[in-house]
Motif scaffolding. Structure first.
Motif, PDB file in Angstrom:
ATOM      1  N   ALA A 145       8.950 -24.970-120.482  1.00  0.00           N
ATOM      2  CA  ALA A 145      10.107 -24.327-121.415  1.00  0.00           C
ATOM      3  C   ALA A 145      11.311 -25.176-121.099  1.00  0.00           C
ATOM      4  N   PRO A 146      12.198 -24.934-122.140  1.00  0.00           N
ATOM      5  CA  PRO A 146      13.461 -25.664-122.064  1.00  0.00           C
ATOM      6  C   PRO A 146      14.365 -24.887-121.155  1.00  0.00           C
ATOM      7  N   LEU A 147      15.416 -25.460-120.420  1.00  0.00           N
ATOM      8  CA  LEU A 147      16.036 -25.063-119.148  1.00  0.00           C
ATOM      9  C   LEU A 147      16.595 -23.526-119.721  1.00  0.00           C
ATOM     10  N   HIS A 148      17.135 -23.308-120.738  1.00  0.00           N
ATOM     11  CA  HIS A 148      17.648 -21.938-121.052  1.00  0.00           C
ATOM     12  C   HIS A 148      16.778 -20.882-120.928  1.00  0.00           C
ATOM     13  N   ILE A 149      15.518 -21.079-121.446  1.00  0.00           N
ATOM     14  CA  ILE A 149      14.487 -20.338-121.551  1.00  0.00           C
ATOM     15  C   ILE A 149      13.990 -19.891-120.026  1.00  0.00           C
ATOM     16  N   GLN A 150      13.992 -21.039-119.175  1.00  0.00           N
ATOM     17  CA  GLN A 150      13.426 -20.931-117.929  1.00  0.00           C
ATOM     18  C   GLN A 150      14.631 -20.299-116.760  1.00  0.00           C
ATOM     19  N   LYS A 151      15.704 -20.309-117.428  1.00  0.00           N
ATOM     20  CA  LYS A 151      16.816 -19.510-116.654  1.00  0.00           C
ATOM     21  C   LYS A 151      16.264 -17.988-117.019  1.00  0.00           C
ATOM     22  N   MET A 152      16.282 -17.785-118.330  1.00  0.00           N
ATOM     23  CA  MET A 152      15.762 -16.197-118.653  1.00  0.00           C
ATOM     24  C   MET A 152      14.551 -15.565-117.922  1.00  0.00           C
ATOM     25  N   ILE A 153      13.680 -16.678-117.750  1.00  0.00           N
ATOM     26  CA  ILE A 153      12.153 -16.190-117.239  1.00  0.00           C
ATOM     27  C   ILE A 153      12.465 -15.883-115.704  1.00  0.00           C
ATOM     28  N   LEU A 154      13.421 -16.853-115.020  1.00  0.00           N
ATOM     29  CA  LEU A 154      13.619 -16.833-113.608  1.00  0.00           C
ATOM     30  C   LEU A 154      14.376 -15.378-113.254  1.00  0.00           C
ATOM     31  N   PHE A 155      15.223 -15.021-114.204  1.00  0.00           N
ATOM     32  CA  PHE A 155      15.818 -13.499-114.091  1.00  0.00           C
ATOM     33  C   PHE A 155      14.808 -12.390-113.990  1.00  0.00           C
ATOM     34  N   LEU A 156      13.648 -12.658-114.991  1.00  0.00           N
ATOM     35  CA  LEU A 156      12.783 -11.786-115.257  1.00  0.00           C
ATOM     36  C   LEU A 156      11.834 -11.671-113.724  1.00  0.00           C
ATOM     37  N   LEU A 157      11.439 -12.722-113.388  1.00  0.00           N
ATOM     38  CA  LEU A 157      10.709 -13.132-111.993  1.00  0.00           C
ATOM     39  C   LEU A 157      11.542 -12.417-110.881  1.00  0.00           C
ATOM     40  N   GLN A 158      12.752 -12.739-110.714  1.00  0.00           N
ATOM     41  CA  GLN A 158      13.611 -12.222-109.827  1.00  0.00           C
ATOM     42  C   GLN A 158      13.420 -10.428-109.897  1.00  0.00           C
ATOM     43  N   LYS A 159      13.728 -10.044-110.858  1.00  0.00           N
ATOM     44  CA  LYS A 159      13.341  -8.425-111.299  1.00  0.00           C
ATOM     45  C   LYS A 159      12.137  -7.921-110.725  1.00  0.00           C
ATOM     46  N   GLY A 160      11.039  -8.774-110.850  1.00  0.00           N
ATOM     47  CA  GLY A 160       9.711  -8.486-110.503  1.00  0.00           C
ATOM     48  C   GLY A 160       9.493  -8.300-108.856  1.00  0.00           C
ATOM     49  N   THR A 161      10.521  -8.747-108.119  1.00  0.00           N
ATOM     50  CA  THR A 161      10.472  -8.693-106.721  1.00  0.00           C
ATOM     51  C   THR A 161      10.657  -7.255-106.105  1.00  0.00           C
ATOM     52  N   LYS A 162      11.419  -6.442-107.139  1.00  0.00           N
ATOM     53  CA  LYS A 162      11.724  -5.202-106.709  1.00  0.00           C
ATOM     54  C   LYS A 162      10.612  -4.101-107.101  1.00  0.00           C
ATOM     55  N   ALA A 163      10.158  -3.580-106.069  1.00  0.00           N
ATOM     56  CA  ALA A 163       8.887  -2.555-106.446  1.00  0.00           C
ATOM     57  C   ALA A 163       9.355  -1.337-107.300  1.00  0.00           C
ATOM     58  N   PHE A 164       8.633  -0.951-108.213  1.00  0.00           N
ATOM     59  CA  PHE A 164       8.812   0.267-109.051  1.00  0.00           C
ATOM     60  C   PHE A 164       7.676   1.223-108.732  1.00  0.00           C
ATOM     61  N   HIS A 165       8.206   2.442-108.273  1.00  0.00           N
ATOM     62  CA  HIS A 165       7.120   3.476-107.977  1.00  0.00           C
ATOM     63  C   HIS A 165       7.755   4.707-108.690  1.00  0.00           C
ATOM     64  N   LEU A 166       6.861   5.707-108.900  1.00  0.00           N
ATOM     65  CA  LEU A 166       7.032   6.926-109.397  1.00  0.00           C
ATOM     66  C   LEU A 166       7.483   7.979-108.281  1.00  0.00           C
ATOM     67  N   ILE A 167       8.629   8.490-108.261  1.00  0.00           N
ATOM     68  CA  ILE A 167       8.799   9.310-106.904  1.00  0.00           C
ATOM     69  C   ILE A 167       8.887  10.949-107.418  1.00  0.00           C
ATOM     70  N   LEU A 168       7.941  11.494-107.068  1.00  0.00           N
ATOM     71  CA  LEU A 168       7.975  12.893-107.611  1.00  0.00           C
ATOM     72  C   LEU A 168       8.479  13.970-106.589  1.00  0.00           C
ATOM     73  N   GLY A 169       9.211  14.684-107.150  1.00  0.00           N
ATOM     74  CA  GLY A 169      10.059  15.849-106.217  1.00  0.00           C
ATOM     75  C   GLY A 169      11.181  15.173-105.470  1.00  0.00           C
ATOM     76  N   GLY A 170      11.349  14.104-105.736  1.00  0.00           N
ATOM     77  CA  GLY A 170      12.533  13.202-104.886  1.00  0.00           C
ATOM     78  C   GLY A 170      12.004  12.728-103.470  1.00  0.00           C
ATOM     79  N   ILE A 171      10.863  13.216-103.013  1.00  0.00           N
ATOM     80  CA  ILE A 171      10.402  12.530-101.789  1.00  0.00           C
ATOM     81  C   ILE A 171       9.160  12.008-101.881  1.00  0.00           C
TER      82      ILE A 171
END
Length: 199
Positions: A145-171
């Protein structure tokens, strides 16, 4: 219990659907043939599609967090009550002599374990759908993709390194691994209760 569980599963499936839509929109955004020269109009279309996918993903995460925050105390009480019920029912199963009472207790314990399994399975499904979005981002041909779109996608890829979990009851992180931990913990509590009651 069945009505509340069914309603929660329906909400969680809605969140999974939002993640699936975001994943589909990312695929669709990058479906334009990047090998050809992309004009300004096609760039705007790609930007809008990626922004829409990111917005849906953000809304799904926000909805799940608000939903869990609303029921945080209830989930904590439900987990604690479930553990107490399973452990005490296992102790009762050992102490019963009557076959009729034993069958009733076995049905009860099976329902409790099934409830634990289904709730954790649904939460694991949400985590898997979230991870699938980032697997989709990795698999699209973002590198051509063009460079501007690559930068957008790289931000998405960087966000994907953080794990997302559902935390029930706070613990408690809801997942299949946690379901196995809960079942093992209930058996451990049962052995402690049984050893103290026989002395």
């Amino acid at each position: 219990m069945v009505a509340t569980g069914t309603m929660l599963i329906a909400y969680f499936k809605h969140i999974c659907g939002m993640f699936s839509i975001a994943s589909f929109r990312i695929k669709k955004a990058m479906a334009i043939n990047m090998q050809q020269d992309i004009n300004e109009e096609q760039m705007v279309i790609i930007y809008k599609r990626i922004i829409c996918a990111i917005d849906i993903h953000r809304k799904a995460i926000k909805f799940s967090q608000v939903f869990l925050k609303s029921f945080e105390g209830s989930f904590f009480c439900l987990i604690a009550a479930g553990m107490i019920c399973v452990s005490s029912t296992l102790v009762q199963i050992i102490s019963y002599n009557s076959t009729g009472q034993l069958v009733l207790q076995l049905i009860y314990i099976s329902v409790l374990y099934m409830y634990m399994f289904l709730s954790n399975y649904t939460a694991q499904d949400i985590t898997d759908h979230n991870e699938y979005i980032f697997a989709t981002v990795y698999n699209v041909e973002w590198y051509v993709a063009p460079l501007h779109i690559q930068k957008m996608i790289l931000f998405l890829l960087q966000k994907g390194t953080k794990a997302f979990h559902l935390i029930l009851g706070g613990i408690f992180i809801a997942s299949m691994e946690s379901a196995a931990t809960l079942m093992g913990t209930s058996i451990s509590y049962f052995t402690v209760l049984y050893s103290t009651s026989t002395k």
